[in-house]
Design an enzyme around this catalytic site. Sequence first.
Site, PDB file in Angstrom:
ATOM      1  N   TYR A   1       1.028  -0.931   0.277  1.00 58.30           N
ATOM      2  CA  TYR A   1      -0.338   0.371  -0.113  1.00 58.30           C
ATOM      3  C   TYR A   1       0.930   1.166   0.313  1.00 58.30           C
ATOM      4  CZ  TYR A   1      -3.519  -3.294   1.894  1.00 58.30           C
ATOM      5  OH  TYR A   1      -3.784  -4.586   2.372  1.00 58.30           O
TER       6      TYR A   1
ATOM      7  N   CYS B   1      14.358 -11.527  -1.033  1.00 61.29           N
ATOM      8  CA  CYS B   1      15.734 -10.703  -2.755  1.00 61.29           C
ATOM      9  C   CYS B   1      14.176 -10.620  -3.686  1.00 61.29           C
ATOM     10  CB  CYS B   1      15.624 -12.450  -3.364  1.00 61.29           C
ATOM     11  SG  CYS B   1      17.206 -12.951  -2.475  1.00 61.29           S
TER      12      CYS B   1
ATOM     13  N   TYR C   1      -3.828  -5.224  10.480  1.00 60.61           N
ATOM     14  CA  TYR C   1      -3.069  -5.949   9.129  1.00 60.61           C
ATOM     15  C   TYR C   1      -1.073  -5.898   8.744  1.00 60.61           C
ATOM     16  CZ  TYR C   1      -7.511  -4.491   8.096  1.00 60.61           C
ATOM     17  OH  TYR C   1      -9.185  -4.328   8.428  1.00 60.61           O
TER      18      TYR C   1
HETATM   19  C1  PLP Z   1     -12.756  -4.720   6.381  1.00 61.54           C
HETATM   20  C2  PLP Z   1     -13.369  -4.073   6.441  1.00 61.54           C
HETATM   21  C3  PLP Z   1     -13.345  -4.153   7.917  1.00 61.54           C
HETATM   22  C4  PLP Z   1     -12.109  -3.831   8.527  1.00 61.54           C
HETATM   23  O1  PLP Z   1     -11.802  -2.345   8.459  1.00 61.54           O
HETATM   24  P1  PLP Z   1     -11.037  -1.480   8.679  1.00 61.54           P
HETATM   25  O2  PLP Z   1     -10.440  -0.376   7.723  1.00 61.54           O
HETATM   26  O3  PLP Z   1      -9.944  -2.504   9.549  1.00 61.54           O
HETATM   27  O4  PLP Z   1     -11.949  -0.445  10.013  1.00 61.54           O
HETATM   28  C5  PLP Z   1     -15.178  -3.568   8.112  1.00 61.54           C
HETATM   29  N1  PLP Z   1     -16.125  -4.423   7.451  1.00 61.54           N
HETATM   30  C6  PLP Z   1     -15.922  -5.172   6.305  1.00 61.54           C
HETATM   31  C7  PLP Z   1     -17.364  -5.524   5.184  1.00 61.54           C
HETATM   32  C8  PLP Z   1     -14.645  -6.000   6.057  1.00 61.54           C
HETATM   33  O5  PLP Z   1     -14.176  -6.241   4.755  1.00 61.54           O
END
Ligand code: PLP
Length: 430
Positions: A318, A346, A375
């Site tokens: 990202y 690598c 994450y």
């Molecule tokens: C990833 C996700 C979240 C959490 O998102 P954050 O940015 O980590 O708060 C909530 N709902 C759904 C459907 C997601 O895919």
Amino acid sequence: MPMQAFSYRDGELHGEDVPLSRIAEEVGTPVYCYSQGALEARYRAYVAAFAGQRASICYALKANSNQAVIRTFADLGCGADVVSEGELRRALAAGVPGRRIVFSGVGKTRGEMALALKAGIMQFNVESEPELIQLSEVAASLGLKADIAFRINPDVDAQTHAKISTGKAEDKFGVPWTRARAIFAQAAKLAGIRPVGIAVHIGSQLTSLAPFEAAFRRVVELAGALRQDGHDIVRLDLGGGLGVAYRDETPPDIGEYAAMVQRVTSPLGCELVLEPGRSFTAEAGVLLAQVIYVKQAEERTFVILDAAMNDLIRPTLYEAWMGIVPLRQPQPGTARIVADFVGPVCESGDILARGRETAPLAAGDRVAILTSGAYGAVMASTYNTRLLVPEVLIRGGAHAVIRPRQDYAELIGLDRLPDWQLPGQNRGSA
Ligand SMILES: *Cc1c(COP(=O)(O)O)cnc(C)c1O
């Protein structure tokens, strides 16, 4: 965050009351460390902010799905948002009751649906018509009805990184909001379905309220239209997505977010579901690493760490900026250098931080990569046959390994030779 989870004391970076160098010595590096106090503080801040609204908080497991992290939230009464059979099993195993679980995701299989129905989950967030029809079949075959919310795609720009934007018409998520009324009409006729609400989740690491508000207004408008069509809309799932400060971002504070939600949604009198992930765990975690070498190239200084893109892929995937600080606090006035922090993998993309100002570092020094609790470990891999990174939970002056480091026998032992390659077999070409 009301509590400072990671801070220098007597020149040493601590997690709560534990010097992080102690964990690095005991467990080795790289290692993720989380503060239980910081996790709990985040949950409590959400609860306090939404105290006046009927809101269920369902932690989005995909941000950090270690059993001990889920248990920390579950013990406080928090629910779970899951996106796979594996996450559903993790939530149940950590003690989240089925009635507090929401199942999201665009590709739920029959098997996943059946498992979730038997667990008595609160709600499926349905993302397409074929999924709706299949869910109805699976539920009816079990003699059950599935409570569902349609995840609508509100077509708003979350103003975040393209790879974590989910609410634009071109993204794969949700049903187009313009089709919602037709789909609800269809859902109301299906034997295995009870439509109860609308869900929305427009992306992650949002640092302003405006895109949230635009999406929620669309949801509220749609809910009004659906009620006029005769549907009993009782629940709004507002998703997650609230950003955190990695560098100098100023994400909205949770109180402002909650006030906006109340302003926009209270006329409907619906129950709310919130699915925070990143904002629950990011700031509660660090990744500890050790310097292997400092390599002076012609134009750049490379600090080569024992942590790499396989342990923490956010910078590579990202282009994320992550703060890096030494575990031993530099003396005030120490001259700073500019360096690239890289891992041993690598790949040219194995860069954790580029052109970063830092106190000078030498082989053997240890650093913490900050704001790594979301994450991070969940996206780790064993690329380059590197061992899956371990995790530690800190509480006050105590710490515990909540996922030990793999060993090489375990990792290599996952592979199998076909019988024709075993010793004693004719291994020549047939
Ligand atoms: C990833 C996700 C979240 C959490 O998102 P954050 O940015 O980590 O708060 C909530 N709902 C759904 C459907 C997601 O895919």
